[in-house]
Design an enzyme around this catalytic site. Structure first.
Site, PDB file in Angstrom:
ATOM      1  N   ARG A  52       0.779  -1.286  -0.016  1.00  0.00           N
ATOM      2  CA  ARG A  52       0.009   0.008   0.158  1.00  0.00           C
ATOM      3  C   ARG A  52       1.065   1.196   0.061  1.00  0.00           C
ATOM      4  O   ARG A  52       1.950   1.035   0.654  1.00  0.00           O
ATOM      5  CB  ARG A  52      -0.894  -0.091   1.223  1.00  0.00           C
ATOM      6  CG  ARG A  52      -0.350   0.036   2.535  1.00  0.00           C
ATOM      7  CD  ARG A  52      -1.027   0.193   3.717  1.00  0.00           C
ATOM      8  NE  ARG A  52      -0.434   0.050   4.772  1.00  0.00           N
ATOM      9  CZ  ARG A  52      -0.062   0.842   5.834  1.00  0.00           C
ATOM     10  NH1 ARG A  52      -0.322   1.963   5.779  1.00  0.00           N
ATOM     11  NH2 ARG A  52       0.568   0.410   6.756  1.00  0.00           N
ATOM     12  N   GLU A 100      -1.781   1.409  12.007  1.00  0.00           N
ATOM     13  CA  GLU A 100      -1.651   1.602  10.417  1.00  0.00           C
ATOM     14  C   GLU A 100      -2.024   2.758   9.735  1.00  0.00           C
ATOM     15  O   GLU A 100      -2.005   3.043   8.692  1.00  0.00           O
ATOM     16  CB  GLU A 100      -2.586   0.479   9.729  1.00  0.00           C
ATOM     17  CG  GLU A 100      -2.161  -1.015   9.854  1.00  0.00           C
ATOM     18  CD  GLU A 100      -2.197  -1.375  11.185  1.00  0.00           C
ATOM     19  OE1 GLU A 100      -3.254  -1.497  11.772  1.00  0.00           O
ATOM     20  OE2 GLU A 100      -1.078  -1.657  11.563  1.00  0.00           O
ATOM     21  N   TYR A 256      -8.220  -7.173   8.341  1.00  0.00           N
ATOM     22  CA  TYR A 256      -7.836  -6.933   6.876  1.00  0.00           C
ATOM     23  C   TYR A 256      -7.657  -8.190   6.197  1.00  0.00           C
ATOM     24  O   TYR A 256      -7.840  -9.406   6.749  1.00  0.00           O
ATOM     25  CB  TYR A 256      -6.354  -6.251   7.029  1.00  0.00           C
ATOM     26  CG  TYR A 256      -5.288  -7.304   7.557  1.00  0.00           C
ATOM     27  CD1 TYR A 256      -5.073  -7.318   8.902  1.00  0.00           C
ATOM     28  CD2 TYR A 256      -4.345  -7.955   6.676  1.00  0.00           C
ATOM     29  CE1 TYR A 256      -4.004  -8.197   9.685  1.00  0.00           C
ATOM     30  CE2 TYR A 256      -3.468  -9.037   7.279  1.00  0.00           C
ATOM     31  CZ  TYR A 256      -3.225  -9.093   8.588  1.00  0.00           C
ATOM     32  OH  TYR A 256      -2.338  -9.658   9.047  1.00  0.00           O
ATOM     33  N   ASP A 274      -6.444  -7.655  12.947  1.00  0.00           N
ATOM     34  CA  ASP A 274      -5.263  -6.920  13.191  1.00  0.00           C
ATOM     35  C   ASP A 274      -5.123  -6.708  14.468  1.00  0.00           C
ATOM     36  O   ASP A 274      -4.863  -5.405  15.021  1.00  0.00           O
ATOM     37  CB  ASP A 274      -5.409  -5.662  12.385  1.00  0.00           C
ATOM     38  CG  ASP A 274      -3.943  -4.800  12.518  1.00  0.00           C
ATOM     39  OD1 ASP A 274      -2.869  -5.673  12.643  1.00  0.00           O
ATOM     40  OD2 ASP A 274      -3.907  -3.613  12.524  1.00  0.00           O
ATOM     41  N   CYS A 319       1.757 -15.764  12.746  1.00  0.00           N
ATOM     42  CA  CYS A 319       2.934 -15.099  12.326  1.00  0.00           C
ATOM     43  C   CYS A 319       3.328 -14.266  13.317  1.00  0.00           C
ATOM     44  O   CYS A 319       2.655 -13.872  14.120  1.00  0.00           O
ATOM     45  CB  CYS A 319       2.768 -14.453  10.905  1.00  0.00           C
ATOM     46  SG  CYS A 319       1.992 -12.904  10.988  1.00  0.00           S
ATOM     47  N   TRP A 352       5.702  -3.270   9.906  1.00  0.00           N
ATOM     48  CA  TRP A 352       5.065  -3.904   8.988  1.00  0.00           C
ATOM     49  C   TRP A 352       5.767  -3.578   7.790  1.00  0.00           C
ATOM     50  O   TRP A 352       5.218  -2.804   6.830  1.00  0.00           O
ATOM     51  CB  TRP A 352       3.606  -3.265   8.947  1.00  0.00           C
ATOM     52  CG  TRP A 352       2.874  -3.315  10.118  1.00  0.00           C
ATOM     53  CD1 TRP A 352       2.829  -2.124  10.967  1.00  0.00           C
ATOM     54  CD2 TRP A 352       2.294  -4.415  10.826  1.00  0.00           C
ATOM     55  NE1 TRP A 352       2.067  -2.496  12.162  1.00  0.00           N
ATOM     56  CE2 TRP A 352       1.696  -3.741  11.940  1.00  0.00           C
ATOM     57  CE3 TRP A 352       1.885  -5.570  10.530  1.00  0.00           C
ATOM     58  CZ2 TRP A 352       0.961  -4.520  12.829  1.00  0.00           C
ATOM     59  CZ3 TRP A 352       1.025  -6.174  11.417  1.00  0.00           C
ATOM     60  CH2 TRP A 352       0.854  -5.834  12.589  1.00  0.00           C
ATOM     61  N   LYS A 355       6.335  -4.243   2.538  1.00  0.00           N
ATOM     62  CA  LYS A 355       6.146  -3.671   1.363  1.00  0.00           C
ATOM     63  C   LYS A 355       7.625  -2.930   1.000  1.00  0.00           C
ATOM     64  O   LYS A 355       7.657  -2.317  -0.060  1.00  0.00           O
ATOM     65  CB  LYS A 355       5.074  -2.513   1.258  1.00  0.00           C
ATOM     66  CG  LYS A 355       4.971  -1.769   2.773  1.00  0.00           C
ATOM     67  CD  LYS A 355       3.996  -0.925   2.985  1.00  0.00           C
ATOM     68  CE  LYS A 355       2.855  -1.644   3.811  1.00  0.00           C
ATOM     69  NZ  LYS A 355       3.191  -2.032   5.079  1.00  0.00           N
TER      70      LYS A 355
HETATM   71  C1  BEZ Z   1       0.190  -2.835   6.601  1.00  0.00           C
HETATM   72  O1  BEZ Z   1      -0.140  -2.590   5.407  1.00  0.00           O
HETATM   73  O2  BEZ Z   1       1.185  -2.291   7.226  1.00  0.00           O
HETATM   74  C2  BEZ Z   1      -0.700  -3.836   7.270  1.00  0.00           C
HETATM   75  C3  BEZ Z   1      -1.620  -4.437   6.704  1.00  0.00           C
HETATM   76  C4  BEZ Z   1      -2.462  -5.427   7.481  1.00  0.00           C
HETATM   77  C5  BEZ Z   1      -2.204  -5.419   8.765  1.00  0.00           C
HETATM   78  C6  BEZ Z   1      -1.382  -4.782   9.336  1.00  0.00           C
HETATM   79  C7  BEZ Z   1      -0.306  -3.840   8.560  1.00  0.00           C
END
Ligand code: BEZ
Length: 387
Positions: A52, A100, A256, A274, A319, A352, A355
């Site tokens: 994202r 987040e 999520y 989450d 996890c 997190w 990405k």
């Molecule tokens: C994130 O994009 O950082 C994220 C997505 C889902 C759960 C927690 C964090």
């Protein structure tokens, strides 16, 4: 003693990414991993992560934008799709912000950075996506560049770059037993069978950070969240983007999810709460047992709000997410100046961060090779404790 230009400790995605970058530099590199490569024991367990661009902090959104060219470059090394850009939907109570971010803050940052998004009402969310019973006061947005990361394929691509590079030695099932940083500039890394020497050290231990910092008489305050997730069988043809819902109360109602993918239990869709099942301080305290309470919240959400899914949790797993407990998004720094050669010892943990995988690899390699990086990492300084 075997000598390397750079030694990398920790062979998860970040260590592999740093080593893959170092592979390009031609410098001799050793990557040490305590377990097997591509294991499920740390923060990279599971099959998927969200990509994202939206963040409540401008510097984080900028970092996500900065990661895109490195993902594109990594994609050229594999025929498997690394990010399926199905888009990212955030919706929920407009008042809520969580770890987040928050919907309003993220929209403001996207506007400032010219990241395109479309704002949605609760009705539009129900019209455009297979969600139902969305409270009328909820708002949301859809950002088209978000997506789902194939975590296994990402690690395999990085691993293969390292394996094919003549200047990278990959060494798994090899725990580090000691590190000594000498005034002479040499850094001695010991394992049960060998002793290695280098002038540059990259440390990417994830949740195991304090196992490594103890060799320098240091530690950091972290919380490790053990989190559950599950897959739900599709009863009809439905398509979801990646999504996140912000709701009250936050300790039971943040969820999520992901689209269906052929590499992640085809015919099923992943949804996760989450919220931590339990907060631990050391990975050895992990149970690997998904919490029935968390999965109960998840099933209730699926039953009430996701059309076309059977609300029975399947393929459940846990996890670990390592989080800095002073709210820093990531920890990325050198060691403190009480340690000899501290500028040559670079450490990353927490957040997190899937990405950012190839970008963090790039930053760590730059710091190791030149002592500098062109990316803004000033927000990620580590507050060390002296033991
Ligand atoms: C994130 O994009 O950082 C994220 C997505 C889902 C759960 C927690 C964090």
């Amino acid at each position: 003693m075997k000598k390397f230009d750079v030694i990398v400790i920790g062979g998860g995605p970040m260590g592999l990414a740093a080593s893959a970058e170092l592979a390009k530099s031609g410098r001799s590199t050793l990557l040490l991993e305590q377990y097997q490569f591509l294991n499920q024991k740390g923060s990279s367990a599971g099959l998927s992560r969200q990509f994202r661009l939206q963040y409540a902090q401008k510097y984080m959104a900028q970092l996500a934008l900065d990661a895109i060219p490195y993902w594109d470059e990594l994609q050229e090394n594999t025929s498997k799709l690394l990010i399926d850009n199905v888009g990212s939907l955030w919706f929920g109570d407009p008042e809520i912000s969580s770890q987040e971010g928050g919907i309003q803050a993220a929209m403001k940052v996207m506007s400032e950075l010219d990241i395109p998004y479309s704002k949605l009402t609760a009705g539009q969310i129900e019209e455009q996506f297979p969600f139902k019973n969305i409270p009328e006061n909820y708002i949301g947005f859809f950002q088209k560049d978000g997506g789902i990361i194939n975590l296994q394929a990402t690690q395999e691509a990085l691993y293969n770059i390292c394996r094919n590079a003549s200047n990278v030695d990959l060494c798994d099932r090899t725990a580090v037993t000691n590190i000594e940083s000498l005034e002479t500039g040499e850094i001695i890394v010991s394992t049960a069978g060998e002793t290695y020497v280098s002038e540059k050290l990259v440390i990417t231990p994830g949740a195991f950070i304090n196992d490594i910092l103890r060799f320098f008489g240091l530690s950091v305050n972290i919380d490790i969240w053990e989190m559950s997730s599950a897959y739900y069988r599709k009863k009809e043809e439905i398509k979801f983007p990646t999504w996140f819902v912000f709701q009250k109360p936050q300790n039971t109602s943040l969820f999520y999810g992901f689209p269906e993918e052929d590499w992640a239990h085809p015919g099923y869709i992943r949804v996760a709460p989450d919220i931590p099942d339990r907060i631990i301080q050391d990975p050895s305290q992990r149970t690997n047992i998904p919490s029935t309470k968390s999965l109960g919240f998840n099933e209730e959400w699926v039953k009430n709000h996701m059309e076309g899914l059977n609300p029975q949790s399947e393929f459940t797993s846990t996890c670990l997410i390592t989080l800095s407990n002073n709210n820093k998004e990531l920890l990325l720094d050198t060691l403190p100046d009480t340690i000899p050669n501290n500028r040559n010892i670079i450490i990353y943990s927490a957040g997190w961060a899937a990405k950012f995988i190839p970008l963090i690899g790039k930053i760590m390699a730059e710091l190791a090779l030149t002592g500098q990086t062109s990316y803004d990492i000033s927000q990620f300084k580590i507050d060390y404790n002296t033991n």
